[in-house]
Design a protein around this motif. Structure first.
Motif, PDB file in Angstrom:
ATOM      1  N   UNK A  82     -59.698  48.617 -30.212  1.00 41.46           N
ATOM      2  CA  UNK A  82     -59.156  47.280 -30.472  1.00 41.46           C
ATOM      3  C   UNK A  82     -57.948  47.008 -29.588  1.00 41.46           C
ATOM      4  N   UNK A  83     -57.667  45.727 -29.369  1.00 48.24           N
ATOM      5  CA  UNK A  83     -56.489  45.294 -28.624  1.00 48.24           C
ATOM      6  C   UNK A  83     -55.508  44.634 -29.583  1.00 48.24           C
ATOM      7  N   UNK A  84     -54.237  44.698 -29.258  1.00 51.68           N
ATOM      8  CA  UNK A  84     -53.212  44.054 -30.083  1.00 51.68           C
ATOM      9  C   UNK A  84     -53.441  42.547 -30.126  1.00 51.68           C
ATOM     10  N   UNK A  85     -53.043  41.939 -31.225  1.00 50.11           N
ATOM     11  CA  UNK A  85     -53.068  40.493 -31.453  1.00 50.11           C
ATOM     12  C   UNK A  85     -54.455  39.901 -31.685  1.00 50.11           C
ATOM     13  N   UNK A  96     -52.249  46.767 -38.605  1.00 48.73           N
ATOM     14  CA  UNK A  96     -52.609  45.376 -38.847  1.00 48.73           C
ATOM     15  C   UNK A  96     -51.571  44.757 -39.767  1.00 48.73           C
ATOM     16  N   UNK A  97     -51.352  43.481 -39.603  1.00 46.29           N
ATOM     17  CA  UNK A  97     -50.469  42.733 -40.508  1.00 46.29           C
ATOM     18  C   UNK A  97     -51.381  42.039 -41.508  1.00 46.29           C
ATOM     19  N   UNK A  98     -51.162  42.292 -42.800  1.00 54.43           N
ATOM     20  CA  UNK A  98     -52.034  41.713 -43.825  1.00 54.43           C
ATOM     21  C   UNK A  98     -51.222  40.963 -44.876  1.00 54.43           C
ATOM     22  N   UNK A  99     -51.868  39.984 -45.489  1.00 59.03           N
ATOM     23  CA  UNK A  99     -51.275  39.223 -46.578  1.00 59.03           C
ATOM     24  C   UNK A  99     -52.394  38.877 -47.560  1.00 59.03           C
ATOM     25  N   UNK A 100     -52.718  39.856 -48.406  1.00 59.07           N
ATOM     26  CA  UNK A 100     -53.809  39.739 -49.377  1.00 59.07           C
ATOM     27  C   UNK A 100     -55.125  39.377 -48.672  1.00 59.07           C
TER      28      UNK A 100
END
Length: 160
Positions: A105-108, A149-153
Motif C-alpha cells: 500500500x501507499x500512504x494517503x 491507518x487513521x480510523x473513525x469508527x
C-alpha cells in the motif's frame, strides 16, 4: 504499542491483553493513549479463531461475534489489539491511528478489504472500500506487513 487507559476502570483489562474470562460488558468503549500513536478509542469484543494483532475484523455487538474481514464483508470494523482468538475477550481499535495488517500500500490511499482474512490493501475493488479509514503510511511502517491507518469508527458498507 503501549496504550494506557486515559480514564482507568476498576478491574480493567489492558488494551494489548487477551483474557479467557470476560472482564467488561461486550461493547464497552474506552479511550487510551500511546506515546507514538496518540489517543484512540477501543471496543471490548469476543474473539474469533486465528485472530492476530493488527487484523481488521467486522463485529456484530448484538450477536457478540467478530469475523476476520475479507472481501465482501459488511458491518462495523475494528483493529485487533491482541491475538484474541475464539472464546477469548479483548480490545479492538475503532478510532485513532491504528496499526493494521496490510498488503502493498501507499500512504494517503483509501482502505479496501482483500481476499486475505484480516488484511487491507489500497487496490480499488468495487464494494470493498472501508469507510472512515485512510492510509497514513505505506506498508512496512511500522514494520513489515503492516501500515498505519487513521480510523473513525470504520465500516464496510459495500461502498467504493
Amino acid at each position: 504499542m503501549a496504550y494506557s487507559l486515559s480514564s482507568p476502570t476498576i478491574g480493567a483489562q489492558d488494551i494489548a491483553t487477551t483474557e479467557t474470562e470476560q472482564k467488561h460488558v461486550i461493547g464497552t468503549i474506552v479511550r487510551a493513549t500511546d506515546p507514538v500513536y496518540g489517543e484512540g478509542e477501543f471496543i471490548y469484543l469476543k474473539g474469533v479463531a486465528s485472530t492476530v494483532v493488527g487484523d481488521l475484523v467486522i463485529y456484530d455487538q448484538y450477536a457478540n461475534t467478530t469475523t476476520r474481514a475479507v472481501a465482501g464483508s459488511r458491518g462495523p470494523a475494528a483493529v485487533a489489539m491482541s491475538a484474541n482468538v475464539a472464546s477469548q475477550y479483548g480490545w479492538y481499535q475503532i478510532k485513532g491511528a491504528a496499526v493494521v495488517k496490510a498488503g502493498t500500500v501507499a500512504a494517503n490511499g483509501n482502505v479496501y478489504l482483500t481476499a486475505t482474512a484480516g488484511t487491507i490493501d489500497d487496490a480499488v475493488v468495487a464494494g470493498d472500500k472501508v469507510d472512515a479509514a485512510r492510509l497514513k503510511t505505506a506498508d512496512g511502517t511500522p514494520s513489515a506487513g503492516f501500515a498505519v491507518i487513521q480510523i473513525d469508527r470504520p465500516a464496510a458498507n459495500a461502498n467504493g
